[in-house]
Design a protein around this motif. Structure first.
Motif, PDB file in Angstrom:
ATOM      1  N   THR A  36     -13.470  -8.649 -36.622  1.00  0.00           N
ATOM      2  CA  THR A  36     -14.326  -9.820 -36.560  1.00  0.00           C
ATOM      3  C   THR A  36     -13.680 -10.885 -37.431  1.00  0.00           C
ATOM      4  N   ARG A  37     -13.638 -12.105 -36.948  1.00  0.00           N
ATOM      5  CA  ARG A  37     -12.887 -13.165 -37.628  1.00  0.00           C
ATOM      6  C   ARG A  37     -13.732 -13.858 -38.680  1.00  0.00           C
ATOM      7  N   ARG A  38     -13.134 -14.077 -39.826  1.00  0.00           N
ATOM      8  CA  ARG A  38     -13.729 -14.831 -40.923  1.00  0.00           C
ATOM      9  C   ARG A  38     -12.699 -15.867 -41.340  1.00  0.00           C
ATOM     10  N   GLY A  39     -12.966 -16.635 -42.356  1.00  0.00           N
ATOM     11  CA  GLY A  39     -11.998 -17.618 -42.833  1.00  0.00           C
ATOM     12  C   GLY A  39     -12.186 -18.971 -42.186  1.00  0.00           C
ATOM     13  N   ARG A  40     -11.287 -19.876 -42.551  1.00  0.00           N
ATOM     14  CA  ARG A  40     -11.375 -21.248 -42.044  1.00  0.00           C
ATOM     15  C   ARG A  40     -10.398 -21.467 -40.905  1.00  0.00           C
ATOM     16  N   LYS A  41     -10.435 -22.679 -40.385  1.00  0.00           N
ATOM     17  CA  LYS A  41      -9.522 -23.074 -39.326  1.00  0.00           C
ATOM     18  C   LYS A  41      -8.080 -22.946 -39.818  1.00  0.00           C
ATOM     19  N   LYS A  42      -7.247 -22.305 -39.041  1.00  0.00           N
ATOM     20  CA  LYS A  42      -5.828 -22.085 -39.341  1.00  0.00           C
ATOM     21  C   LYS A  42      -5.600 -21.149 -40.537  1.00  0.00           C
ATOM     22  N   GLN A  43      -6.661 -20.521 -41.063  1.00  0.00           N
ATOM     23  CA  GLN A  43      -6.539 -19.565 -42.158  1.00  0.00           C
ATOM     24  C   GLN A  43      -7.389 -18.337 -41.834  1.00  0.00           C
ATOM     25  N   PRO A  44      -6.929 -17.518 -40.888  1.00  0.00           N
ATOM     26  CA  PRO A  44      -7.748 -16.387 -40.461  1.00  0.00           C
ATOM     27  C   PRO A  44      -7.803 -15.269 -41.504  1.00  0.00           C
ATOM     28  N   PHE A  45      -8.918 -14.594 -41.516  1.00  0.00           N
ATOM     29  CA  PHE A  45      -9.143 -13.393 -42.311  1.00  0.00           C
ATOM     30  C   PHE A  45     -10.045 -12.522 -41.456  1.00  0.00           C
ATOM     31  N   TYR A  46      -9.744 -11.252 -41.374  1.00  0.00           N
ATOM     32  CA  TYR A  46     -10.502 -10.388 -40.480  1.00  0.00           C
ATOM     33  C   TYR A  46     -11.159  -9.245 -41.235  1.00  0.00           C
ATOM     34  N   ARG A  47     -12.338  -8.859 -40.769  1.00  0.00           N
ATOM     35  CA  ARG A  47     -12.989  -7.639 -41.225  1.00  0.00           C
ATOM     36  C   ARG A  47     -12.826  -6.612 -40.122  1.00  0.00           C
ATOM     37  N   ILE A  48     -12.610  -5.382 -40.507  1.00  0.00           N
ATOM     38  CA  ILE A  48     -12.582  -4.288 -39.547  1.00  0.00           C
ATOM     39  C   ILE A  48     -13.989  -3.702 -39.568  1.00  0.00           C
ATOM     40  N   VAL A  49     -14.701  -3.832 -38.460  1.00  0.00           N
ATOM     41  CA  VAL A  49     -16.106  -3.445 -38.412  1.00  0.00           C
ATOM     42  C   VAL A  49     -16.365  -2.430 -37.300  1.00  0.00           C
ATOM     43  N   VAL A  50     -17.477  -1.726 -37.451  1.00  0.00           N
ATOM     44  CA  VAL A  50     -17.975  -0.829 -36.416  1.00  0.00           C
ATOM     45  C   VAL A  50     -19.133  -1.559 -35.751  1.00  0.00           C
ATOM     46  N   ALA A  51     -19.047  -1.766 -34.428  1.00  0.00           N
ATOM     47  CA  ALA A  51     -20.055  -2.543 -33.721  1.00  0.00           C
ATOM     48  C   ALA A  51     -20.308  -1.962 -32.338  1.00  0.00           C
ATOM     49  N   ASP A  52     -21.461  -2.295 -31.799  1.00  0.00           N
ATOM     50  CA  ASP A  52     -21.780  -1.956 -30.418  1.00  0.00           C
ATOM     51  C   ASP A  52     -20.802  -2.716 -29.520  1.00  0.00           C
ATOM     52  N   SER A  53     -20.299  -2.072 -28.500  1.00  0.00           N
ATOM     53  CA  SER A  53     -19.292  -2.710 -27.649  1.00  0.00           C
ATOM     54  C   SER A  53     -19.832  -3.909 -26.884  1.00  0.00           C
ATOM     55  N   HIS A  54     -21.149  -4.030 -26.748  1.00  0.00           N
ATOM     56  CA  HIS A  54     -21.733  -5.143 -26.004  1.00  0.00           C
ATOM     57  C   HIS A  54     -22.041  -6.349 -26.882  1.00  0.00           C
ATOM     58  N   SER A  55     -21.949  -6.219 -28.199  1.00  0.00           N
ATOM     59  CA  SER A  55     -22.228  -7.364 -29.067  1.00  0.00           C
ATOM     60  C   SER A  55     -21.023  -8.297 -29.089  1.00  0.00           C
ATOM     61  N   CYS A  56     -21.270  -9.579 -29.395  1.00  0.00           N
ATOM     62  CA  CYS A  56     -20.185 -10.560 -29.384  1.00  0.00           C
ATOM     63  C   CYS A  56     -19.240 -10.337 -30.577  1.00  0.00           C
ATOM     64  N   ARG A  57     -18.091 -10.985 -30.545  1.00  0.00           N
ATOM     65  CA  ARG A  57     -17.039 -10.753 -31.535  1.00  0.00           C
ATOM     66  C   ARG A  57     -17.515 -10.908 -32.967  1.00  0.00           C
ATOM     67  N   ASP A  58     -18.213 -11.979 -33.264  1.00  0.00           N
ATOM     68  CA  ASP A  58     -18.672 -12.232 -34.623  1.00  0.00           C
ATOM     69  C   ASP A  58     -20.162 -11.956 -34.792  1.00  0.00           C
TER      70      ASP A  58
END
Length: 85
Positions: free
Chosen positions: A8-30
């Motif tokens: 799941t993407r966090r951070g600002r524009k042009k400065q990505p930071f990602y969390r590795i999460v466990v989620a339901d496959s039908h939920s949206c990316r963030d």
């Protein structure tokens, strides 16, 4: 409920930071997630990957499947840990 381990993407524009999460496959990316398993920062040199191995093993034992990207990050993290030891 199909459960996936994905980024799941966090951070600002042009400065990505990602969390590795466990989620339901039908939920949206963030959208909603069940648990945070780790983080991935591609801007550091080399890229910083932090994964809680206990949580990861627990969720995979329950049937959660990692995405292709997360599977690659897990392999890189294991290789780096083996090289450091």
């Amino acid at each position: 409920m199909a459960v996936r381990i994905r980024l799941t993407r966090r951070g600002r524009k042009k400065q990505p930071f990602y969390r590795i999460v466990v989620a339901d496959s039908h939920s949206c990316r963030d959208g909603k997630f069940l648990d945070i398993v780790g983080t991935y920062d591609p801007l550091q040199e080399p890229a910083a990957i932090r994964i809680d191995e206990g949580k990861l093993a627990d969720w995979m034992g329950k049937g959660a499947l990692p995405s292709e990207t997360v599977k690659t990050l897990i392999d890189k993290n294991k290789a780096a840990a083996a090289q450091a030891a």
